[in-house]
Motif scaffolding. Structure first.
Motif, PDB file in Angstrom:
ATOM      1  N   ASP A  27      46.394  36.724  -0.120  1.00 36.54           N
ATOM      2  CA  ASP A  27      46.848  36.734  -0.577  1.00 36.54           C
ATOM      3  C   ASP A  27      47.592  35.785  -2.066  1.00 36.54           C
ATOM      4  OD1 ASP A  27      47.509  36.467   2.743  1.00 36.54           O
ATOM      5  OD2 ASP A  27      47.189  34.591   2.485  1.00 36.54           O
ATOM      6  N   VAL A  28      47.329  36.641  -3.205  1.00 34.72           N
ATOM      7  CA  VAL A  28      48.122  36.412  -4.052  1.00 34.72           C
ATOM      8  C   VAL A  28      49.065  37.402  -4.192  1.00 34.72           C
ATOM      9  CG1 VAL A  28      47.512  37.136  -6.480  1.00 34.72           C
ATOM     10  CG2 VAL A  28      45.355  36.160  -4.978  1.00 34.72           C
ATOM     11  N   THR A  29      49.706  37.128  -4.965  1.00 33.51           N
ATOM     12  CA  THR A  29      51.346  37.968  -5.436  1.00 33.51           C
ATOM     13  C   THR A  29      51.682  38.673  -6.237  1.00 33.51           C
ATOM     14  OG1 THR A  29      52.587  36.055  -6.315  1.00 33.51           O
ATOM     15  CG2 THR A  29      52.446  36.095  -3.671  1.00 33.51           C
ATOM     16  N   GLN A  30      50.600  37.750  -6.834  1.00 29.63           N
ATOM     17  CA  GLN A  30      50.299  39.006  -9.000  1.00 29.63           C
ATOM     18  C   GLN A  30      49.266  38.531  -9.325  1.00 29.63           C
ATOM     19  OE1 GLN A  30      53.878  38.246 -10.935  1.00 29.63           O
ATOM     20  NE2 GLN A  30      53.903  39.556 -12.676  1.00 29.63           N
ATOM     21  N   TYR A  31      48.531  39.333 -10.398  1.00 30.57           N
ATOM     22  CA  TYR A  31      47.607  38.693 -10.973  1.00 30.57           C
ATOM     23  C   TYR A  31      47.936  39.712 -12.391  1.00 30.57           C
ATOM     24  CZ  TYR A  31      44.112  39.389  -7.704  1.00 30.57           C
ATOM     25  OH  TYR A  31      43.147  39.101  -5.990  1.00 30.57           O
ATOM     26  N   SER A  32      47.949  38.689 -13.775  1.00 22.61           N
ATOM     27  CA  SER A  32      47.719  38.840 -15.025  1.00 22.61           C
ATOM     28  C   SER A  32      46.390  38.444 -15.801  1.00 22.61           C
ATOM     29  CB  SER A  32      49.043  38.792 -15.532  1.00 22.61           C
ATOM     30  OG  SER A  32      49.834  38.129 -17.215  1.00 22.61           O
ATOM     31  N   TRP A  33      47.079  39.988 -15.861  1.00 20.18           N
ATOM     32  CA  TRP A  33      45.467  40.463 -17.396  1.00 20.18           C
ATOM     33  C   TRP A  33      45.728  40.364 -18.640  1.00 20.18           C
ATOM     34  CZ3 TRP A  33      40.797  40.609 -14.771  1.00 20.18           C
ATOM     35  CH2 TRP A  33      41.266  41.123 -13.690  1.00 20.18           C
ATOM     36  N   SER A  34      44.759  39.686 -19.371  1.00 24.99           N
ATOM     37  CA  SER A  34      44.817  39.252 -21.144  1.00 24.99           C
ATOM     38  C   SER A  34      43.271  38.693 -21.929  1.00 24.99           C
ATOM     39  CB  SER A  34      46.154  38.199 -21.603  1.00 24.99           C
ATOM     40  OG  SER A  34      45.302  36.818 -20.944  1.00 24.99           O
ATOM     41  N   TYR A  35      43.312  39.706 -23.023  1.00 26.46           N
ATOM     42  CA  TYR A  35      42.334  39.953 -23.682  1.00 26.46           C
ATOM     43  C   TYR A  35      42.386  38.689 -25.220  1.00 26.46           C
ATOM     44  CZ  TYR A  35      37.429  40.463 -26.176  1.00 26.46           C
ATOM     45  OH  TYR A  35      36.311  40.261 -26.140  1.00 26.46           O
ATOM     46  N   ASP A  36      42.080  37.907 -25.835  1.00 26.74           N
ATOM     47  CA  ASP A  36      42.296  37.086 -26.919  1.00 26.74           C
ATOM     48  C   ASP A  36      41.987  38.290 -28.378  1.00 26.74           C
ATOM     49  OD1 ASP A  36      39.386  36.672 -27.111  1.00 26.74           O
ATOM     50  OD2 ASP A  36      39.903  34.992 -27.880  1.00 26.74           O
ATOM     51  N   ARG A  37      41.732  39.570 -27.732  1.00 28.10           N
ATOM     52  CA  ARG A  37      41.695  40.030 -29.110  1.00 28.10           C
ATOM     53  C   ARG A  37      42.872  41.370 -29.162  1.00 28.10           C
ATOM     54  NH1 ARG A  37      37.050  38.445 -31.938  1.00 28.10           N
ATOM     55  NH2 ARG A  37      36.928  40.579 -33.503  1.00 28.10           N
ATOM     56  N   GLY A  66      35.235  37.097 -27.420  1.00 27.68           N
ATOM     57  CA  GLY A  66      36.988  37.042 -27.287  1.00 27.68           C
ATOM     58  C   GLY A  66      36.663  36.513 -26.064  1.00 27.68           C
ATOM     59  N   THR A  67      37.783  36.470 -25.280  1.00 27.33           N
ATOM     60  CA  THR A  67      37.598  35.911 -24.336  1.00 27.33           C
ATOM     61  C   THR A  67      39.427  36.398 -23.536  1.00 27.33           C
ATOM     62  OG1 THR A  67      38.070  33.599 -24.960  1.00 27.33           O
ATOM     63  CG2 THR A  67      38.681  33.556 -22.610  1.00 27.33           C
ATOM     64  N   LEU A  68      38.761  36.814 -21.800  1.00 24.43           N
ATOM     65  CA  LEU A  68      39.288  37.758 -20.787  1.00 24.43           C
ATOM     66  C   LEU A  68      39.749  36.845 -20.469  1.00 24.43           C
ATOM     67  CD1 LEU A  68      39.747  40.148 -19.743  1.00 24.43           C
ATOM     68  CD2 LEU A  68      37.775  40.064 -18.664  1.00 24.43           C
ATOM     69  N   THR A  69      40.948  37.071 -19.899  1.00 22.93           N
ATOM     70  CA  THR A  69      41.887  35.943 -19.137  1.00 22.93           C
ATOM     71  C   THR A  69      42.341  36.691 -17.975  1.00 22.93           C
ATOM     72  OG1 THR A  69      41.463  34.349 -20.864  1.00 22.93           O
ATOM     73  CG2 THR A  69      43.625  33.843 -18.732  1.00 22.93           C
ATOM     74  N   VAL A  70      41.956  36.060 -16.355  1.00 24.97           N
ATOM     75  CA  VAL A  70      43.798  36.714 -15.503  1.00 24.97           C
ATOM     76  C   VAL A  70      44.186  35.058 -15.169  1.00 24.97           C
ATOM     77  CG1 VAL A  70      41.074  37.151 -13.713  1.00 24.97           C
ATOM     78  CG2 VAL A  70      43.201  38.260 -13.970  1.00 24.97           C
ATOM     79  N   SER A  71      45.159  35.853 -14.835  1.00 33.52           N
ATOM     80  CA  SER A  71      46.152  34.540 -14.180  1.00 33.52           C
ATOM     81  C   SER A  71      46.771  34.810 -12.586  1.00 33.52           C
ATOM     82  CB  SER A  71      47.220  34.218 -14.992  1.00 33.52           C
ATOM     83  OG  SER A  71      46.422  33.343 -16.388  1.00 33.52           O
ATOM     84  N   LEU A  72      46.480  34.604 -11.634  1.00 32.49           N
ATOM     85  CA  LEU A  72      46.577  34.669 -10.545  1.00 32.49           C
ATOM     86  C   LEU A  72      48.036  33.945 -10.212  1.00 32.49           C
ATOM     87  CD1 LEU A  72      45.338  33.791  -7.924  1.00 32.49           C
ATOM     88  CD2 LEU A  72      43.579  35.014  -9.378  1.00 32.49           C
ATOM     89  N   GLU A  73      49.038  34.413  -9.130  1.00 35.40           N
ATOM     90  CA  GLU A  73      49.792  33.447  -7.896  1.00 35.40           C
ATOM     91  C   GLU A  73      49.224  33.395  -6.804  1.00 35.40           C
ATOM     92  OE1 GLU A  73      53.603  34.072  -8.973  1.00 35.40           O
ATOM     93  OE2 GLU A  73      53.579  35.113 -11.224  1.00 35.40           O
ATOM     94  N   HIS A  74      49.413  32.411  -6.680  1.00 32.77           N
ATOM     95  CA  HIS A  74      48.845  32.064  -4.573  1.00 32.77           C
ATOM     96  C   HIS A  74      49.798  31.283  -4.048  1.00 32.77           C
ATOM     97  CE1 HIS A  74      45.758  30.797  -2.122  1.00 32.77           C
ATOM     98  NE2 HIS A  74      45.703  31.576  -1.903  1.00 32.77           N
ATOM     99  N   PRO A  75      49.489  31.520  -2.796  1.00 35.41           N
ATOM    100  CA  PRO A  75      50.353  30.010  -1.826  1.00 35.41           C
ATOM    101  C   PRO A  75      50.208  28.970  -3.049  1.00 35.41           C
ATOM    102  CG  PRO A  75      49.792  32.040  -0.579  1.00 35.41           C
ATOM    103  CD  PRO A  75      49.123  32.302  -2.084  1.00 35.41           C
ATOM    104  N   CYS A  76      49.223  28.802  -2.603  1.00 31.37           N
ATOM    105  CA  CYS A  76      48.453  27.361  -3.051  1.00 31.37           C
ATOM    106  C   CYS A  76      49.052  26.798  -5.046  1.00 31.37           C
ATOM    107  CB  CYS A  76      46.821  26.976  -2.874  1.00 31.37           C
ATOM    108  SG  CYS A  76      46.553  26.711  -1.722  1.00 31.37           S
ATOM    109  N   GLY A  77      49.360  27.951  -5.779  1.00 31.38           N
ATOM    110  CA  GLY A  77      49.817  27.917  -6.918  1.00 31.38           C
ATOM    111  C   GLY A  77      49.442  28.578  -8.128  1.00 31.38           C
ATOM    112  N   VAL A  78      48.929  28.705  -8.593  1.00 33.56           N
ATOM    113  CA  VAL A  78      49.284  29.316 -10.274  1.00 33.56           C
ATOM    114  C   VAL A  78      46.719  28.888 -10.589  1.00 33.56           C
ATOM    115  CG1 VAL A  78      48.463  29.912 -12.566  1.00 33.56           C
ATOM    116  CG2 VAL A  78      51.232  30.550 -11.188  1.00 33.56           C
ATOM    117  N   ARG A  79      46.312  29.955 -11.015  1.00 34.04           N
ATOM    118  CA  ARG A  79      44.972  29.832 -10.711  1.00 34.04           C
ATOM    119  C   ARG A  79      44.240  30.679 -12.124  1.00 34.04           C
ATOM    120  NH1 ARG A  79      45.171  25.834  -7.783  1.00 34.04           N
ATOM    121  NH2 ARG A  79      43.926  26.132  -5.731  1.00 34.04           N
ATOM    122  N   GLU A  80      43.787  29.918 -13.012  1.00 33.57           N
ATOM    123  CA  GLU A  80      43.184  30.849 -14.176  1.00 33.57           C
ATOM    124  C   GLU A  80      41.818  30.954 -13.804  1.00 33.57           C
ATOM    125  OE1 GLU A  80      45.910  30.938 -17.586  1.00 33.57           O
ATOM    126  OE2 GLU A  80      43.795  29.524 -18.368  1.00 33.57           O
TER     127      GLU A  80
END
Length: 169
Positions: A27-37, A66-80
């Protein structure tokens, strides 16, 4: 539910594309991927909101940890979710790092970098047969040595009491 990377190595190489999948949430509504380099490309596999995977290609400027990060929006809030990744230049030979010093690219057609060097020290380059021995002054941080004038073959770099094999192609 626990968010985790389903299939991603801790060490990757530049120029290769890796498929990264997440597991643990629905039930994730959006994913956002990033890398800090710098020099990293992300591309959604199916290209839409709610996709739990992406393809990542690491470029030459992304070398290092480096650091790979994914943030996701879920009905329970934002998870990272955060993952540390070590990006290496593909060597084509055995590992040429001792945990602090890296020698790359290997093989090389000319320039070779030696990381974590200190001024006041030197780097000795010798052919495996003992020929073509030359000493270069080390610089603080990264020392670049030009092997373009050397014949093709295997060379030994000696720095700070350790030996590294380099192939001049």
């Amino acid at each position: 539910e626990t968010l985790k990377f389903a299939n991603f190595p801790d060490r990757v190489e530049t120029g290769k594309t890796y498929l990264v999948r997440l597991a643990g949430y629905s039930d994730v509504t959006q994913y956002s991927w990033s890398y800090d380099r710098d020099d990293v490309t992300f591309s959604q596999s199916a290209g839409g909101i709610g996709e739990n995977e992406t393809r990542i290609t690491f470029g030459k400027r992304s070398i290092g940890t480096g650091t790979l990060t994914v943030s996701l929006e879920h009905p329970c809030g934002v998870r990272e979710l955060i993952r540390t990744v070590e990006v290496n230049y593909p060597t084509g030979t055995e590992d040429v790092t001792d945990g602090s010093v890296r020698v790359y690219p290997n093989p090389t057609s000319g320039l070779v970098n030696v990381t974590n060097t200190h001024s006041g020290q030197s780097i000795r380059v010798t052919g495996v047969t003992g020929s073509s021995s030359r000493t270069y002054p080390a610089r603080e941080g990264v020392t670049t040595i030009d092997l373009a004038g050397y014949a093709r073959g295997v060379y030994v770099l000696q720095y700070n009491g350790k030996t590294y094999k380099v192939i001049r192609k």
